[in-house]
Design a protein around this motif. Structure first.
Motif, PDB file in Angstrom:
ATOM      1  N   VAL A  35       0.856  -1.188   0.000  1.00 48.84           N
ATOM      2  CA  VAL A  35       0.000   0.000   0.000  1.00 48.84           C
ATOM      3  C   VAL A  35       0.894   1.241   0.000  1.00 48.84           C
ATOM      4  O   VAL A  35       1.479   1.600   1.018  1.00 48.84           O
ATOM      5  CB  VAL A  35      -0.938   0.021   1.224  1.00 48.84           C
ATOM      6  CG1 VAL A  35      -1.790   1.288   1.227  1.00 48.84           C
ATOM      7  CG2 VAL A  35      -1.833  -1.208   1.219  1.00 48.84           C
ATOM      8  N   GLY A  38      -3.505   5.706  -2.278  1.00 47.56           N
ATOM      9  CA  GLY A  38      -4.908   5.366  -2.175  1.00 47.56           C
ATOM     10  C   GLY A  38      -5.561   6.014  -0.975  1.00 47.56           C
ATOM     11  O   GLY A  38      -4.980   6.870  -0.301  1.00 47.56           O
ATOM     12  N   ARG A 104      -8.276   1.742   1.539  1.00 47.62           N
ATOM     13  CA  ARG A 104      -7.104   0.908   1.289  1.00 47.62           C
ATOM     14  C   ARG A 104      -6.323   0.649   2.567  1.00 47.62           C
ATOM     15  O   ARG A 104      -5.633  -0.357   2.696  1.00 47.62           O
ATOM     16  CB  ARG A 104      -6.198   1.603   0.254  1.00 47.62           C
ATOM     17  CG  ARG A 104      -5.109   0.718  -0.313  1.00 47.62           C
ATOM     18  CD  ARG A 104      -5.662  -0.215  -1.376  1.00 47.62           C
ATOM     19  NE  ARG A 104      -4.629  -1.120  -1.863  1.00 47.62           N
ATOM     20  CZ  ARG A 104      -4.512  -2.385  -1.483  1.00 47.62           C
ATOM     21  NH1 ARG A 104      -5.335  -2.897  -0.591  1.00 47.62           N
ATOM     22  NH2 ARG A 104      -3.567  -3.152  -1.990  1.00 47.62           N
ATOM     23  N   GLU A 134     -10.750  -2.737   2.334  1.00 44.93           N
ATOM     24  CA  GLU A 134     -10.664  -3.562   1.132  1.00 44.93           C
ATOM     25  C   GLU A 134      -9.904  -4.860   1.413  1.00 44.93           C
ATOM     26  O   GLU A 134      -9.098  -4.935   2.348  1.00 44.93           O
ATOM     27  CB  GLU A 134      -9.921  -2.808   0.026  1.00 44.93           C
ATOM     28  CG  GLU A 134     -10.620  -1.572  -0.485  1.00 44.93           C
ATOM     29  CD  GLU A 134      -9.790  -0.863  -1.539  1.00 44.93           C
ATOM     30  OE1 GLU A 134      -8.750  -1.424  -1.966  1.00 44.93           O
ATOM     31  OE2 GLU A 134     -10.179   0.242  -1.934  1.00 44.93           O
ATOM     32  N   GLY A 137      -6.246  -4.735   2.320  1.00 42.11           N
ATOM     33  CA  GLY A 137      -6.035  -3.472   3.003  1.00 42.11           C
ATOM     34  C   GLY A 137      -5.276  -3.665   4.309  1.00 42.11           C
ATOM     35  O   GLY A 137      -5.246  -4.767   4.877  1.00 42.11           O
TER      36      GLY A 137
END
Length: 256
Positions: A35, A38, A104, A134, A137
């Motif tokens: 990640v 986002g 996210r 998500e 996530g």
């Protein structure tokens, strides 16, 4: 728990916090889980030092706090940095979280989740974070440890000097519930105005925390010391936990 007048002095009393180290750790954990951008929610964002750093790093950040005073301080900082368009501020209780879509990632630092308890309320907060996460996530959050409550805070008082104000911080520990009741007495040096606020913190065994995360679809990726970000020790005063969502909760519940 929501800070009121104390919000306007929070940054002055919190100058010892190493936000740069916290930012590096949090973004490192997010990146390690894939990640790097986002939509990200900062749960219990407070006056927003970490919120602003994440926005500057390119995340689209939702700052969530139930204290309008805290959000007011953050709003002024965001305006000064030209970040207003990158941060959505919501006044919400994270037990009633409503993000209108999935995210996210989520972060929560400086003991926000320690303030939520008792355990059924803590579980509700985990469930809410899970619902909007998500698949894949990442949730990074910290907690004060049972050791800190029982051995460091219990029965202690601390005097804090912020220059403009003085604060006496008193702690009362209940070993049965694992709860610390905290009392803040603040005096403004210039005006002589004085006010008090009180709230509570809770602590839980680490295996209880990881079991709750698992119940709501999170796999615990890493648990570190929440102050030096190294391995957890018996005398760690704070944990910082990285958890990854195995599925999208909204989709799973719709299927059911």
């Amino acid at each position: 728990m929501a800070y009121n007048e104390f919000a306007y002095y929070y940054d002055e009393f919190n100058t010892a916090a190493d936000y740069d180290a916290l930012y590096r750790y949090v973004t490192g954990e997010l990146a390690a889980c894939g990640v790097t951008g986002g939509l990200l929610a900062d749960l219990g964002c407070g006056t927003g030092e970490l919120t602003l750093m994440l926005a500057q790093a390119g995340y689209d950040v939702i700052g969530i706090d139930q204290s309008e005073e805290m959000l007011s301080v953050l709003r002024e900082k965001a305006d000064e940095l030209g970040l207003t368009g990158r941060i959505l501020l919501l006044r919400q209780d994270i037990l009633q979280l409503d993000l209108y879509g999935t995210i996210r990632a989520a972060v929560s630092t400086f003991d926000t989740f320690s303030h939520i308890g008792p355990l059924d309320r803590f579980e509700q907060a985990i469930a809410k974070a899970a619902f909007f996460m998500e698949k894949g996530g990442v949730f990074v959050f910290d907690l004060n440890t049972p050791y800190k409550h029982a051995q460091v805070l219990a029965g202690q008082s601390f005097d804090l000097d912020a220059g403009d104000a003085l604060c006496r911080w008193t702690n009362r520990y209940d070993a049965v519930s694992g709860r610390v009741d905290l009392y803040i007495d603040v005096t403004d040096r210039e005006t002589g105005e004085r006010w008090q606020e009180s709230f509570s913190e809770y602590s839980y065994p680490l295996d209880t925390v990881t079991a709750l995360l698992d119940r709501y679809g999170f796999t615990t990726v890493r648990t570190a010391d929440g102050e030096d970000f190294g391995p957890v020790r018996p005398d760690s005063q704070r944990w910082i936990i990285t958890a990854r969502k195995r599925y999208t909760q909204q989709a799973k519940e719709n299927e059911a």
